[in-house]
Design a protein around this motif. Structure first.
Motif, PDB file in Angstrom:
ATOM      1  N   TRP A 124       0.779  -1.256  -0.040  1.00  0.00           N
ATOM      2  CA  TRP A 124       0.219   0.034   0.008  1.00  0.00           C
ATOM      3  C   TRP A 124       0.873   1.200  -0.061  1.00  0.00           C
ATOM      4  O   TRP A 124       0.546   2.108  -0.667  1.00  0.00           O
ATOM      5  CB  TRP A 124      -0.781   0.016   1.137  1.00  0.00           C
ATOM      6  CG  TRP A 124      -1.855   1.218   1.478  1.00  0.00           C
ATOM      7  CD1 TRP A 124      -3.045   1.514   0.782  1.00  0.00           C
ATOM      8  CD2 TRP A 124      -1.456   2.347   1.942  1.00  0.00           C
ATOM      9  NE1 TRP A 124      -3.678   2.584   1.044  1.00  0.00           N
ATOM     10  CE2 TRP A 124      -2.694   3.200   2.020  1.00  0.00           C
ATOM     11  CE3 TRP A 124      -0.495   2.893   3.039  1.00  0.00           C
ATOM     12  CZ2 TRP A 124      -2.651   4.520   2.379  1.00  0.00           C
ATOM     13  CZ3 TRP A 124      -0.693   4.032   3.421  1.00  0.00           C
ATOM     14  CH2 TRP A 124      -1.688   4.804   3.089  1.00  0.00           C
ATOM     15  N   GLY A 125       2.100   1.148   0.773  1.00  0.00           N
ATOM     16  CA  GLY A 125       2.667   2.494   0.817  1.00  0.00           C
ATOM     17  C   GLY A 125       3.495   2.651  -0.698  1.00  0.00           C
ATOM     18  O   GLY A 125       3.602   3.629  -0.793  1.00  0.00           O
ATOM     19  N   ARG A 126       3.943   1.530  -1.339  1.00  0.00           N
ATOM     20  CA  ARG A 126       4.690   1.761  -2.565  1.00  0.00           C
ATOM     21  C   ARG A 126       3.637   2.274  -3.457  1.00  0.00           C
ATOM     22  O   ARG A 126       3.850   2.842  -4.344  1.00  0.00           O
ATOM     23  CB  ARG A 126       5.155   0.521  -2.834  1.00  0.00           C
ATOM     24  CG  ARG A 126       6.369  -0.078  -2.519  1.00  0.00           C
ATOM     25  CD  ARG A 126       6.994  -1.161  -3.159  1.00  0.00           C
ATOM     26  NE  ARG A 126       6.271  -2.270  -3.253  1.00  0.00           N
ATOM     27  CZ  ARG A 126       6.166  -3.284  -2.110  1.00  0.00           C
ATOM     28  NH1 ARG A 126       7.036  -3.269  -1.165  1.00  0.00           N
ATOM     29  NH2 ARG A 126       5.393  -4.591  -2.501  1.00  0.00           N
ATOM     30  N   ASP A 127       2.197   1.773  -3.510  1.00  0.00           N
ATOM     31  CA  ASP A 127       1.170   2.279  -4.382  1.00  0.00           C
ATOM     32  C   ASP A 127       0.964   3.733  -4.008  1.00  0.00           C
ATOM     33  O   ASP A 127       0.565   4.640  -5.193  1.00  0.00           O
ATOM     34  CB  ASP A 127       0.068   1.388  -4.269  1.00  0.00           C
ATOM     35  CG  ASP A 127       0.281   0.193  -4.638  1.00  0.00           C
ATOM     36  OD1 ASP A 127       1.110  -0.120  -5.557  1.00  0.00           O
ATOM     37  OD2 ASP A 127      -0.599  -1.013  -4.413  1.00  0.00           O
ATOM     38  N   LEU A 128       0.876   4.420  -2.901  1.00  0.00           N
ATOM     39  CA  LEU A 128       0.796   5.525  -2.478  1.00  0.00           C
ATOM     40  C   LEU A 128       1.729   6.531  -3.236  1.00  0.00           C
ATOM     41  O   LEU A 128       1.453   7.628  -3.800  1.00  0.00           O
ATOM     42  CB  LEU A 128       0.615   5.670  -0.920  1.00  0.00           C
ATOM     43  CG  LEU A 128       0.236   7.026  -0.402  1.00  0.00           C
ATOM     44  CD1 LEU A 128      -0.915   7.740  -1.096  1.00  0.00           C
ATOM     45  CD2 LEU A 128       0.476   7.372   0.953  1.00  0.00           C
ATOM     46  N   LEU A 129       3.105   5.962  -3.117  1.00  0.00           N
ATOM     47  CA  LEU A 129       4.169   6.693  -3.582  1.00  0.00           C
ATOM     48  C   LEU A 129       4.017   6.965  -5.288  1.00  0.00           C
ATOM     49  O   LEU A 129       4.414   7.891  -5.834  1.00  0.00           O
ATOM     50  CB  LEU A 129       5.487   6.341  -3.109  1.00  0.00           C
ATOM     51  CG  LEU A 129       5.814   6.276  -1.800  1.00  0.00           C
ATOM     52  CD1 LEU A 129       7.040   5.626  -1.347  1.00  0.00           C
ATOM     53  CD2 LEU A 129       5.745   7.877  -0.957  1.00  0.00           C
ATOM     54  N   TRP A 130       3.448   5.749  -5.701  1.00  0.00           N
ATOM     55  CA  TRP A 130       3.557   5.749  -7.033  1.00  0.00           C
ATOM     56  C   TRP A 130       2.617   6.929  -7.681  1.00  0.00           C
ATOM     57  O   TRP A 130       2.483   7.382  -8.699  1.00  0.00           O
ATOM     58  CB  TRP A 130       3.193   4.331  -7.511  1.00  0.00           C
ATOM     59  CG  TRP A 130       3.368   4.274  -9.023  1.00  0.00           C
ATOM     60  CD1 TRP A 130       2.091   4.050  -9.596  1.00  0.00           C
ATOM     61  CD2 TRP A 130       4.463   4.069  -9.924  1.00  0.00           C
ATOM     62  NE1 TRP A 130       2.465   3.828 -11.204  1.00  0.00           N
ATOM     63  CE2 TRP A 130       3.624   4.098 -11.198  1.00  0.00           C
ATOM     64  CE3 TRP A 130       5.730   4.421  -9.884  1.00  0.00           C
ATOM     65  CZ2 TRP A 130       4.448   4.047 -12.321  1.00  0.00           C
ATOM     66  CZ3 TRP A 130       6.479   4.469 -11.112  1.00  0.00           C
ATOM     67  CH2 TRP A 130       6.046   4.249 -12.465  1.00  0.00           C
TER      68      TRP A 130
END
Length: 540
Positions: A124-130
């Protein structure tokens, strides 16, 4: 060009917004597969419910086995279809916003559920940064596109054929009726009023001491140049400079005390006490000029001098206001000093009084309309030399030449636009400079009165092209064409050229406002002149 940029940005936006995973297996596909599995499971549950319902009903014994057999066949087909469309476990995609349990068997054969909370939070954190990176990239692309389109829209191509002007008969009739007659009445009235007001100002200055004024001179119908001079025993020293910000010639005005007194000479003893200058014998700045100079300096301040000049005009008008039947106010928005005369009939007149420091009969230091330099730097004006050039051309042009008429019409259009959109960096001085350049380029026979429409078009188009290139060279300084003209020093004509539009290069906001202002002049010139000629407008 704009369509190409938009296409490139559209492709860039599509690439930015595309997912970073394997394009063959998207998250959307995984969600669709899960939805299909849930639908199959719901169908199976429904069939089981139907089986229970059918067993609870009173069905004949001969029909019940056959119905059960059909139900089992349907269930087997659904399960076969489910296994066929179910992806392998290594390709199965799971919605990352939901965490589903994974079943495993322990050593005792019991099943327990274990959630991947740590893996889900990291994903979820990687998707938010993306997503944030995609959004910022898209906003940056839109910002660059807006800047590009705005810069291209400001440099708009202008064709001389699009500039519509009335014919020469209407232009001459307009100038004769609405400019020439009006200027004669205004010139006579303003000349008498300026004489009376400045005479009263001179009396106020002599009573206060310090600075006084010399004989004024009209540079235009409503523009008055008022030279300032210190009273005895003080004097001024002018130091010519070049402003590094605006790249315009300017100068500093240094206040000095006159050395005619014995206490200020080199022969004076240390024990000499002067009752006029005191014990200190200050030779650089007198106390009476301290409020007019830059702080801790002996150089004359433009802002302080302008404040003193306005205050002195108020006192002078208070002494003579009983003789006139109108009101006079100072317009602080119009620099350097503009008086607005308001009659009881509602008519208004404007009189601009410009305090200057005279260098010679042809040159002086003045306060610019849009001061961008230091408070101690005064702008150098060569109006006297420019007027000399115009007089030189007038002697060579045919009788009843239209050069001054074209200049007055252009100034009138500019003045009317200022009343609508406000002041800008464009001044009457720029129109006069453009006229002098055109006079050098054209033949004397082209300035007949019946060619006023063509020469007015040349003047407006030349100034428009100068605004587009942000380049308008001084009419005297660095003008090789003016070399050899009478009463023009060779040091000026052979010097380095000066760009009067250099402040527009340094200040993009002022340039946009000035270009928009001039665009309105070109678009409204034809209709405005026809309205005046047709009697639908009346000058104020």
């Amino acid at each position: 060009m704009h369509e190409t940029v938009l296409r490139v940005l559209a492709v860039a936006f599509a690439l930015l917004m595309s997912p970073r995973d394997n394009p063959g297996q998207t998250e959307k596909d995984g969600i669709i597969l899960q939805t299909h599995e849930e639908r199959v499971m719901r169908n199976t549950a429904w069939l089981d419910t139907e089986e229970e319902v059918s067993s609870s009903l009173d069905v004949p014994l001969s029909i019940a086995p056959r119905f059960d057999k059909q139900l089992k066949e349907i269930q087997e087909k659904c399960l076969t279809t489910e296994k066929a469309i179910r992806p392998p476990d290594e390709f199965k995609l799971v919605d990352k916003n939901q965490t589903e349990p994974q079943v495993k068997k322990d050593s005792d054969g019991n099943q327990e559920e274990q959630t991947f909370q740590n893996q889900g939070s990291e994903g979820w954190g990687r998707d938010l940064l993306w997503c944030m990176w995609n959004i910022l990239s898209f906003i940056s692309a839109l910002h660059c596109l807006g800047k590009y389109l705005q810069s291209k829209s400001m440099v708009w191509p202008f064709c001389a054929d699009k500039l519509r002007l009335p014919d020469h008969d209407k232009l001459l009739r307009f100038h004769s009726k609405h400019l020439h007659q009006k200027n004669l009445w205004e010139e006579e009235f303003l000349d008498g009023f300026a004489n009376d007001l400045l005479a009263s100002t001179r009396v106020v200055c002599e009573r206060q001491g310090g600075m006084s004024i010399q004989d004024f001179r009209f540079t235009n119908v409503s523009d008055v140049m008022v030279p300032l001079i210190p009273l005895e025993p003080h004097k001024i020293q002018c130091l010519l400079r070049k402003d590094e910000t605006s790249m315009q010639p300017c100068g500093q005005v240094k206040m000095l005390a006159n050395e005619s007194c014995y206490c200020q000479s080199s022969d004076a003893d240390d024990d000499t006490v002067c009752l006029l200058h005191g014990e200190t014998g200050n030779t650089t700045r007198a106390d009476s000029f301290a409020h007019l100079c830059v702080k801790n300096s002996s150089f004359l301040s433009k802002s302080q001098t302008l404040r003193w000049f306005r205050g002195t005009l108020k006192q002078a008008w208070a002494q003579i206001s009983h003789k006139y039947d109108f009101k006079v106010t100072i317009n602080y928005l119009d620099t350097p000093c503009s008086l607005v005369i308001l009659f009881k009939s509602g008519r208004k007149l404007s009189l601009k009084l410009n305090p200057v420091v005279r260098l010679s009969c042809y040159a002086h230091l003045c306060i610019a309309d849009f001061p961008e330099n230091s408070d101690s730097l005064w702008t150098l004006s060569l109006d006297g030399y420019e007027d000399t050039l115009l007089d030189y051309f007038s002697q060579q042009l045919p009788d009843e030449a239209c050069h001054m008429q074209a200049l007055e019409i252009a100034r009138f259009l500019h003045c009317r636009q200022v009343a609508v959109t406000g002041a800008c960096a464009l001044t009457d001085q720029h129109f006069k400079t453009a006229l002098i350049h055109i006079l050098f380029r054209t033949k004397a026979s082209q300035w007949q009165s019946n060619q006023i429409a063509s020469r007015l078009r040349d003047l407006l188009v030349f100034l428009e092209e100068s605004l587009q290139t942000k380049s308008l060279h001084h009419a005297v300084v660095g003008n090789r064409s003016a070399h050899g003209a009478p009463q023009l020093p060779a040091q000026l004509t052979l010097a380095k050229s000066v760009n009067l539009f250099h402040p527009l290069v340094a200040h993009e906001c002022i340039y946009r406002h000035t270009l928009s202002h001039y665009r309105e002049i070109l678009q409204n010139s034809h209709m405005l002149i026809l309205d005046y000629v047709g009697g639908r407008c009346f000058s104020q």
